[in-house]
Design a protein around this motif. Structure first.
Motif, PDB file in Angstrom:
ATOM      1  N   ASP A  77       0.802  -1.217   0.000  1.00 39.18           N
ATOM      2  CA  ASP A  77       0.000   0.000   0.000  1.00 39.18           C
ATOM      3  C   ASP A  77       0.835   1.267   0.000  1.00 39.18           C
ATOM      4  O   ASP A  77       0.325   2.359   0.255  1.00 39.18           O
ATOM      5  CB  ASP A  77      -0.949   0.019   1.207  1.00 39.18           C
ATOM      6  CG  ASP A  77      -0.204  -0.117   2.531  1.00 39.18           C
ATOM      7  OD1 ASP A  77       1.046  -0.251   2.508  1.00 39.18           O
ATOM      8  OD2 ASP A  77      -0.853  -0.091   3.591  1.00 39.18           O
ATOM      9  N   TYR A 111      -4.332  -3.414  -7.078  1.00 36.79           N
ATOM     10  CA  TYR A 111      -5.616  -3.779  -6.461  1.00 36.79           C
ATOM     11  C   TYR A 111      -5.939  -5.229  -6.809  1.00 36.79           C
ATOM     12  O   TYR A 111      -5.465  -5.777  -7.810  1.00 36.79           O
ATOM     13  CB  TYR A 111      -6.733  -2.867  -6.960  1.00 36.79           C
ATOM     14  CG  TYR A 111      -6.680  -1.470  -6.387  1.00 36.79           C
ATOM     15  CD1 TYR A 111      -7.329  -1.149  -5.198  1.00 36.79           C
ATOM     16  CD2 TYR A 111      -5.961  -0.472  -7.026  1.00 36.79           C
ATOM     17  CE1 TYR A 111      -7.265   0.130  -4.670  1.00 36.79           C
ATOM     18  CE2 TYR A 111      -5.887   0.816  -6.506  1.00 36.79           C
ATOM     19  CZ  TYR A 111      -6.550   1.103  -5.328  1.00 36.79           C
ATOM     20  OH  TYR A 111      -6.479   2.374  -4.810  1.00 36.79           O
ATOM     21  N   ASN A 113      -8.972  -6.543  -7.607  1.00 40.75           N
ATOM     22  CA  ASN A 113      -9.937  -6.775  -8.669  1.00 40.75           C
ATOM     23  C   ASN A 113     -10.557  -5.457  -9.137  1.00 40.75           C
ATOM     24  O   ASN A 113     -10.326  -4.391  -8.553  1.00 40.75           O
ATOM     25  CB  ASN A 113     -11.037  -7.739  -8.203  1.00 40.75           C
ATOM     26  CG  ASN A 113     -11.667  -7.294  -6.895  1.00 40.75           C
ATOM     27  OD1 ASN A 113     -12.182  -6.183  -6.774  1.00 40.75           O
ATOM     28  ND2 ASN A 113     -11.603  -8.158  -5.876  1.00 40.75           N
ATOM     29  N   LYS A 115     -13.686  -4.443  -9.092  1.00 40.64           N
ATOM     30  CA  LYS A 115     -14.635  -3.858  -8.152  1.00 40.64           C
ATOM     31  C   LYS A 115     -13.930  -2.966  -7.148  1.00 40.64           C
ATOM     32  O   LYS A 115     -14.393  -1.863  -6.820  1.00 40.64           O
ATOM     33  CB  LYS A 115     -15.401  -4.972  -7.429  1.00 40.64           C
ATOM     34  CG  LYS A 115     -16.435  -4.473  -6.434  1.00 40.64           C
ATOM     35  CD  LYS A 115     -17.170  -5.640  -5.777  1.00 40.64           C
ATOM     36  CE  LYS A 115     -18.199  -5.136  -4.759  1.00 40.64           C
ATOM     37  NZ  LYS A 115     -18.903  -6.279  -4.103  1.00 40.64           N
ATOM     38  N   GLU A 116     -12.785  -3.421  -6.663  1.00 36.75           N
ATOM     39  CA  GLU A 116     -12.033  -2.661  -5.678  1.00 36.75           C
ATOM     40  C   GLU A 116     -11.487  -1.364  -6.283  1.00 36.75           C
ATOM     41  O   GLU A 116     -11.528  -0.306  -5.644  1.00 36.75           O
ATOM     42  CB  GLU A 116     -10.877  -3.523  -5.156  1.00 36.75           C
ATOM     43  CG  GLU A 116     -10.147  -2.939  -3.975  1.00 36.75           C
ATOM     44  CD  GLU A 116      -9.090  -3.894  -3.445  1.00 36.75           C
ATOM     45  OE1 GLU A 116      -7.906  -3.734  -3.820  1.00 36.75           O
ATOM     46  OE2 GLU A 116      -9.450  -4.799  -2.670  1.00 36.75           O
ATOM     47  N   LYS A 119     -14.387   1.106  -6.678  1.00 35.47           N
ATOM     48  CA  LYS A 119     -14.841   1.616  -5.387  1.00 35.47           C
ATOM     49  C   LYS A 119     -13.904   2.690  -4.857  1.00 35.47           C
ATOM     50  O   LYS A 119     -14.339   3.730  -4.341  1.00 35.47           O
ATOM     51  CB  LYS A 119     -14.939   0.466  -4.378  1.00 35.47           C
ATOM     52  CG  LYS A 119     -15.346   0.917  -2.983  1.00 35.47           C
ATOM     53  CD  LYS A 119     -15.362  -0.263  -2.006  1.00 35.47           C
ATOM     54  CE  LYS A 119     -15.706   0.200  -0.600  1.00 35.47           C
ATOM     55  NZ  LYS A 119     -15.679  -0.939   0.367  1.00 35.47           N
ATOM     56  N   GLU A 120     -12.593   2.462  -4.987  1.00 39.69           N
ATOM     57  CA  GLU A 120     -11.588   3.368  -4.435  1.00 39.69           C
ATOM     58  C   GLU A 120     -11.155   4.438  -5.438  1.00 39.69           C
ATOM     59  O   GLU A 120     -10.367   5.319  -5.086  1.00 39.69           O
ATOM     60  CB  GLU A 120     -10.357   2.571  -3.996  1.00 39.69           C
ATOM     61  CG  GLU A 120     -10.633   1.506  -2.943  1.00 39.69           C
ATOM     62  CD  GLU A 120     -11.054   2.096  -1.618  1.00 39.69           C
ATOM     63  OE1 GLU A 120     -10.671   3.259  -1.330  1.00 39.69           O
ATOM     64  OE2 GLU A 120     -11.767   1.409  -0.859  1.00 39.69           O
ATOM     65  N   GLY A 122      -9.165   3.889  -7.858  1.00 33.10           N
ATOM     66  CA  GLY A 122      -7.757   3.591  -7.666  1.00 33.10           C
ATOM     67  C   GLY A 122      -6.815   4.143  -8.705  1.00 33.10           C
ATOM     68  O   GLY A 122      -5.592   4.087  -8.520  1.00 33.10           O
ATOM     69  N   CYS A 155      -4.877  -4.310 -11.807  1.00 29.60           N
ATOM     70  CA  CYS A 155      -5.619  -5.313 -11.045  1.00 29.60           C
ATOM     71  C   CYS A 155      -5.817  -6.536 -11.917  1.00 29.60           C
ATOM     72  O   CYS A 155      -5.659  -6.488 -13.141  1.00 29.60           O
ATOM     73  CB  CYS A 155      -6.965  -4.774 -10.544  1.00 29.60           C
ATOM     74  SG  CYS A 155      -8.272  -4.714 -11.787  1.00 29.60           S
TER      75      CYS A 155
END
Length: 223
Positions: A77, A111, A113, A115-116, A119-120, A122, A155
């Motif tokens: 991260d 990430y 996937n 979806k992640e 959501k973020e 990214g 991802c």
């Protein structure tokens, strides 16, 4: 005025392959579990030249080559570059390739996937990124009016299928980034710029037009 970041063909493979390596193959740093994916960040430098705004044309940062910072502290991260390493390379370039300046940086956001990532959001810079970029601009290249900074997001793809041609991001980010899907991976590329103001303060901006030249030419042959 919008700053134009131009990423030439020779740079693009380094951006994408270094993100792949850190995401899938650097297990020693990213995880101690056997056969686990590392999914760590990576960090690199952009080299090229800057062209100031003139005759109603925007300022441009032209990236002609890239190098990867193997000595950076890479984690899942975060990533922290070794500034001594960057200074050594900057000075080495000045001696042997004086036509090139250190004009920016890139780093990856891994990430799990799609979806992640959605959501973020990214593909966008974190607050840490926005603090880091002016700092390295001031520390490493205070005389440079502009520096480009790229976020390379990666991802896993749920189903590995054919390549999908690079597409522009949506909404107000349309001109500043791309998304593409290649085999079993998704990639995003988003541009930012740090600029030296008249009073010596370095500011950050996402008002950029990112042009990855290979995304408009060679990549279309693989879809």
């Amino acid at each position: 005025m919008t700053t134009h970041i131009i990423v030439e063909d020779a740079v693009t493979p380094q951006l994408l392959t270094s993100a792949i390596e850190a995401y899938e193959f650097d297990r020693e740093r990213g995880s101690r579990k056997k056969d686990a994916l590392g999914q760590i960040e990576t960090y690199g430098l952009l080299w090229g030249y800057c062209v100031p705004a003139f005759d109603q044309r925007p300022a441009r940062v032209v990236c002609t080559t890239a190098t990867v910072e193997l000595s950076a502290d890479r984690r899942q991260d975060s990533v922290t570059p070794n500034l001594e390493s960057i200074i050594a390379k900057r000075d080495f370039f000045r001696r042997y390739w004086p036509q090139l300046d250190l004009v920016g940086s890139f780093h990856s956001h891994p990430y799990a996937n799609l979806k992640e990532v959605r959501k973020e959001k990214g593909w966008q810079a974190s607050e840490t990124d926005k603090d880091h970029w002016p700092y390295i601009h001031d520390y490493l290249m205070p005389e440079l009016p502009l520096m480009a900074h790229l976020v390379v997001t990666i991802c896993a793809r749920q189903r590995a299928t054919f390549y999908e041609a690079p597409q522009r991001l949506g909404g107000r980010e349309e001109n500043s980034g791309y998304h593409l899907a290649a085999a079993k991976r998704h990639f995003w590329l988003r541009g930012y710029v740090s600029s030296l103001e008249d009073e010596g303060h370095i500011s950050m901006s996402d008002d950029v037009a990112l042009d990855v030249t290979s995304f408009g030419s060679g990549f279309k042959n693989f879809v």
